[in-house]
Design a protein around this motif. Structure first.
Motif, PDB file in Angstrom:
ATOM      1  N   ASP A  83       6.360  -5.184  -1.725  1.00  0.00           N
ATOM      2  CA  ASP A  83       5.838  -3.859  -1.414  1.00  0.00           C
ATOM      3  C   ASP A  83       4.694  -3.482  -2.354  1.00  0.00           C
ATOM      4  OD1 ASP A  83       7.571  -3.563   0.663  1.00  0.00           O
ATOM      5  OD2 ASP A  83       8.897  -2.127  -0.331  1.00  0.00           O
ATOM      6  N   ASN A  84       4.840  -3.806  -3.615  1.00  0.00           N
ATOM      7  CA  ASN A  84       3.787  -3.467  -4.575  1.00  0.00           C
ATOM      8  C   ASN A  84       2.469  -4.129  -4.197  1.00  0.00           C
ATOM      9  OD1 ASN A  84       5.449  -1.872  -6.144  1.00  0.00           O
ATOM     10  ND2 ASN A  84       6.033  -3.541  -7.510  1.00  0.00           N
ATOM     11  N   LEU A  85       2.530  -5.388  -3.814  1.00  0.00           N
ATOM     12  CA  LEU A  85       1.317  -6.103  -3.428  1.00  0.00           C
ATOM     13  C   LEU A  85       0.720  -5.499  -2.156  1.00  0.00           C
ATOM     14  CD1 LEU A  85      -0.587  -8.407  -4.057  1.00  0.00           C
ATOM     15  CD2 LEU A  85       0.939  -9.957  -2.831  1.00  0.00           C
ATOM     16  N   ALA A  86       1.575  -5.098  -1.230  1.00  0.00           N
ATOM     17  CA  ALA A  86       1.101  -4.505   0.019  1.00  0.00           C
ATOM     18  C   ALA A  86       0.423  -3.158  -0.206  1.00  0.00           C
ATOM     19  CB  ALA A  86       2.266  -4.341   0.992  1.00  0.00           C
ATOM     20  N   MET A  87       0.757  -2.486  -1.300  1.00  0.00           N
ATOM     21  CA  MET A  87       0.192  -1.155  -1.564  1.00  0.00           C
ATOM     22  C   MET A  87      -1.048  -1.202  -2.446  1.00  0.00           C
ATOM     23  SD  MET A  87       3.625   1.223  -1.942  1.00  0.00           S
ATOM     24  CE  MET A  87       4.469   0.163  -3.138  1.00  0.00           C
ATOM     25  N   LEU A  88      -1.433  -2.390  -2.922  1.00  0.00           N
ATOM     26  CA  LEU A  88      -2.599  -2.507  -3.780  1.00  0.00           C
ATOM     27  C   LEU A  88      -3.895  -2.451  -2.980  1.00  0.00           C
ATOM     28  CD1 LEU A  88      -1.826  -5.295  -6.418  1.00  0.00           C
ATOM     29  CD2 LEU A  88      -2.066  -2.842  -6.834  1.00  0.00           C
ATOM     30  N   ALA A  89      -4.891  -1.807  -3.562  1.00  0.00           N
ATOM     31  CA  ALA A  89      -6.239  -1.831  -2.999  1.00  0.00           C
ATOM     32  C   ALA A  89      -6.901  -3.171  -3.323  1.00  0.00           C
ATOM     33  CB  ALA A  89      -7.073  -0.690  -3.592  1.00  0.00           C
ATOM     34  N   VAL A  90      -8.023  -3.448  -2.700  1.00  0.00           N
ATOM     35  CA  VAL A  90      -8.808  -4.626  -3.062  1.00  0.00           C
ATOM     36  C   VAL A  90      -9.190  -4.519  -4.535  1.00  0.00           C
ATOM     37  CG1 VAL A  90     -10.989  -5.845  -2.686  1.00  0.00           C
ATOM     38  CG2 VAL A  90      -9.689  -4.954  -0.733  1.00  0.00           C
ATOM     39  N   GLY A  91      -8.920  -5.586  -5.277  1.00  0.00           N
ATOM     40  CA  GLY A  91      -9.187  -5.577  -6.710  1.00  0.00           C
ATOM     41  C   GLY A  91      -8.129  -4.871  -7.528  1.00  0.00           C
ATOM     42  N   GLY A  92      -6.999  -4.524  -6.893  1.00  0.00           N
ATOM     43  CA  GLY A  92      -5.951  -3.778  -7.579  1.00  0.00           C
ATOM     44  C   GLY A  92      -5.185  -4.613  -8.587  1.00  0.00           C
ATOM     45  N   ARG A  93      -4.471  -3.913  -9.479  1.00  0.00           N
ATOM     46  CA  ARG A  93      -3.710  -4.566 -10.545  1.00  0.00           C
ATOM     47  C   ARG A  93      -2.249  -4.124 -10.490  1.00  0.00           C
ATOM     48  NH1 ARG A  93      -8.418  -2.202 -10.600  1.00  0.00           N
ATOM     49  NH2 ARG A  93      -8.088  -0.891 -12.433  1.00  0.00           N
ATOM     50  N   LEU A  94      -1.366  -5.093 -10.388  1.00  0.00           N
ATOM     51  CA  LEU A  94       0.070  -4.840 -10.477  1.00  0.00           C
ATOM     52  C   LEU A  94       0.521  -5.162 -11.892  1.00  0.00           C
ATOM     53  CD1 LEU A  94       3.005  -4.430  -9.576  1.00  0.00           C
ATOM     54  CD2 LEU A  94       2.949  -6.739  -8.598  1.00  0.00           C
ATOM     55  N   VAL A  95       1.048  -4.159 -12.588  1.00  0.00           N
ATOM     56  CA  VAL A  95       1.499  -4.341 -13.964  1.00  0.00           C
ATOM     57  C   VAL A  95       3.022  -4.229 -13.982  1.00  0.00           C
ATOM     58  CG1 VAL A  95       1.227  -3.642 -16.359  1.00  0.00           C
ATOM     59  CG2 VAL A  95      -0.629  -3.229 -14.728  1.00  0.00           C
ATOM     60  N   ASP A 152      13.262   5.340   1.179  1.00  0.00           N
ATOM     61  CA  ASP A 152      12.742   5.356   2.549  1.00  0.00           C
ATOM     62  C   ASP A 152      12.025   4.039   2.814  1.00  0.00           C
ATOM     63  OD1 ASP A 152      11.335   5.811   4.936  1.00  0.00           O
ATOM     64  OD2 ASP A 152      11.047   7.935   4.467  1.00  0.00           O
ATOM     65  N   ASP A 153      12.413   3.336   3.879  1.00  0.00           N
ATOM     66  CA  ASP A 153      11.805   2.033   4.159  1.00  0.00           C
ATOM     67  C   ASP A 153      10.367   2.147   4.672  1.00  0.00           C
ATOM     68  OD1 ASP A 153      12.204   2.961   6.727  1.00  0.00           O
ATOM     69  OD2 ASP A 153      13.726   1.474   7.260  1.00  0.00           O
ATOM     70  N   ARG A 154       9.856   3.379   4.773  1.00  0.00           N
ATOM     71  CA  ARG A 154       8.460   3.582   5.180  1.00  0.00           C
ATOM     72  C   ARG A 154       7.560   3.845   3.973  1.00  0.00           C
ATOM     73  NH1 ARG A 154       9.894   8.364   9.199  1.00  0.00           N
ATOM     74  NH2 ARG A 154      11.169   8.774   7.347  1.00  0.00           N
ATOM     75  N   LEU A 155       8.010   3.451   2.786  1.00  0.00           N
ATOM     76  CA  LEU A 155       7.260   3.732   1.567  1.00  0.00           C
ATOM     77  C   LEU A 155       5.848   3.171   1.622  1.00  0.00           C
ATOM     78  CD1 LEU A 155       7.024   4.695  -1.375  1.00  0.00           C
ATOM     79  CD2 LEU A 155       8.039   2.508  -2.074  1.00  0.00           C
ATOM     80  N   VAL A 156       5.707   1.915   2.015  1.00  0.00           N
ATOM     81  CA  VAL A 156       4.373   1.287   2.026  1.00  0.00           C
ATOM     82  C   VAL A 156       3.437   2.069   2.930  1.00  0.00           C
ATOM     83  CG1 VAL A 156       3.068  -0.760   2.669  1.00  0.00           C
ATOM     84  CG2 VAL A 156       5.234  -1.005   1.427  1.00  0.00           C
ATOM     85  N   ASP A 157       3.889   2.415   4.121  1.00  0.00           N
ATOM     86  CA  ASP A 157       3.049   3.169   5.049  1.00  0.00           C
ATOM     87  C   ASP A 157       2.669   4.524   4.469  1.00  0.00           C
ATOM     88  OD1 ASP A 157       3.139   1.130   6.897  1.00  0.00           O
ATOM     89  OD2 ASP A 157       4.829   1.996   8.009  1.00  0.00           O
ATOM     90  N   ALA A 158       3.615   5.169   3.772  1.00  0.00           N
ATOM     91  CA  ALA A 158       3.346   6.491   3.202  1.00  0.00           C
ATOM     92  C   ALA A 158       2.279   6.415   2.119  1.00  0.00           C
ATOM     93  CB  ALA A 158       4.636   7.087   2.651  1.00  0.00           C
ATOM     94  N   VAL A 159       2.366   5.397   1.258  1.00  0.00           N
ATOM     95  CA  VAL A 159       1.377   5.250   0.185  1.00  0.00           C
ATOM     96  C   VAL A 159       0.010   4.917   0.765  1.00  0.00           C
ATOM     97  CG1 VAL A 159       0.705   3.824  -1.796  1.00  0.00           C
ATOM     98  CG2 VAL A 159       3.063   4.656  -1.584  1.00  0.00           C
ATOM     99  N   ASP A 218      -5.658   6.932   2.405  1.00  0.00           N
ATOM    100  CA  ASP A 218      -6.546   6.670   3.547  1.00  0.00           C
ATOM    101  C   ASP A 218      -6.650   5.185   3.874  1.00  0.00           C
ATOM    102  OD1 ASP A 218      -7.161   9.407   3.876  1.00  0.00           O
ATOM    103  OD2 ASP A 218      -8.674   9.290   2.308  1.00  0.00           O
ATOM    104  N   GLY A 219      -5.528   4.485   3.700  1.00  0.00           N
ATOM    105  CA  GLY A 219      -5.460   3.070   4.025  1.00  0.00           C
ATOM    106  C   GLY A 219      -5.998   2.142   2.953  1.00  0.00           C
TER     107      GLY A 219
END
Length: 328
Positions: free
Chosen positions: A226-238, A196-203, A208-209
């Protein structure tokens, strides 16, 4: 002894059953009579000539096995861990699992918990070690939110169960409604269809944003934005896999805004001491979850060892849910 040799890099049919010399036990090792070997995407890379085994590993593939201890070498100096002939074990390897017998360093052995089928136990070591080492690399703590990209795969199905068992809030992705439903049964709080191309919005909506603290990603390049767009502030992409490419474009501005980090890890190339420490962590923190029934091996198919080529084709098809095992 029968082993599955990669006669020449290329297609799966180059995997040929071949008679090789029997393994020899050395200081700090045991010989395991293999009941089953797990099939991993790293094996496909090795077959294609892109992931050669370390110099001290056998030339045939196989990064994890289950079986029975049949011979024990002299212990490492100062070792306090003892194994006995007949013990049911599973093990992490740097190679050599596609064979009737395998030599294993004692620090890379795990007992098969009661209630776990000896064959199915081969689905656990590589995935559990990958998950626990990467959660630790990302400084995961109970209450953090982790997104598992590819929750229906061999590593992903373990990651969802382990992360939930360790007290993290778990989001996951899978392809299609049926896979989404099945991954939800592993204890994930929410599962999203990654087609679904709405994955980022769904996550983002599910958090809660805020976004997620950690993304465990098997896609690689295709999932980077997409992974970067879904990270919180201070988040880690592994990044733990490269199924969808190894080269991508990263928006450094967004990385800076999020004060985020991107990291990658491997398991096979680590020094023995590091792999031993990871296996010890698996035994301490994951094995109680296995014993309690909160983490279970997820097995898509069992094929005979001599059908390794078919097993590779099956894994490459993208239809596998969980792990494929080769049985001896």
């Amino acid at each position: 002894m029968l082993a599955i040799l990669n006669e020449a890099p290329g297609e799966p049919d180059v995997l040929q059953p071949t008679e090789v010399a029997e393994p020899v036990v050395t200081c700090g090792t045991v010989i395991v009579q293999v009941a089953a070997a797990g099939v991993n995407r790293a094996d496909l890379l090795q077959r294609a000539g892109h992931y050669p085994p370390p110099p001290d590993a056998p030339p045939w593939p196989g990064l994890e096995v289950s079986g029975t201890v049949v011979e024990i070498g002299p212990p490492h100096p100062g070792s306090t861990v003892s194994w006995q002939v007949g013990d049911r074990v599973c093990a992490l390897l740097t190679g050599g699992g596609y064979a009737r017998r395998a030599v294993v360093d004692t620090g890379l052995l795990l007992p098969v918990p009661d209630g776990i089928d000896l064959v199915d136990a081969a689905a656990l070591p590589e995935a559990a070690a990958t998950v626990i080492s990467n959660l630790d690399a990302a400084h995961a703590q109970p209450g953090h939110t982790v997104l598992v990209r590819g929750g229906s795969g061999g590593v992903g199905s373990a990651a969802v169960q382990i992360a939930a068992g360790l007290g993290l809030k778990v989001l996951a992705t899978a392809g299609g409604p049926e896979r989404v439903r099945r991954v939800g049964e592993f204890g994930a709080d929410s599962v999203f269809d990654h087609t679904d191309d709405r994955l980022v919005d769904a996550v983002l909506s599910a958090t809660d944003g805020r976004g997620v603290d950690i993304v465990l990603d098997v896609l690689g390049a295709a999932g980077l934005a997409d992974n970067l767009a879904m990270l919180a502030v201070g988040g880690r992409l592994v990044v733990i896999g490269l199924q969808k490419g190894r080269r991508g474009t990263l928006d450094l501005g967004r990385l800076l805004e999020r004060r985020a980090s991107v990291m990658g890890t491997t398991l096979r190339s680590r020094p023995l001491a590091e792999r031993t420490a990871i296996v010890a962590a698996v035994r301490q923190r994951v094995w109680p979850l296995v014993a309690a029934g909160r983490v279970r091996p997820v097995v898509h198919a069992r094929l005979p060892l001599t059908e390794a080529a078919a097993a590779h084709r099956l894994l490459a098809s993208g239809e596998v849910f969980g792990k494929v095992l080769l049985t001896c």
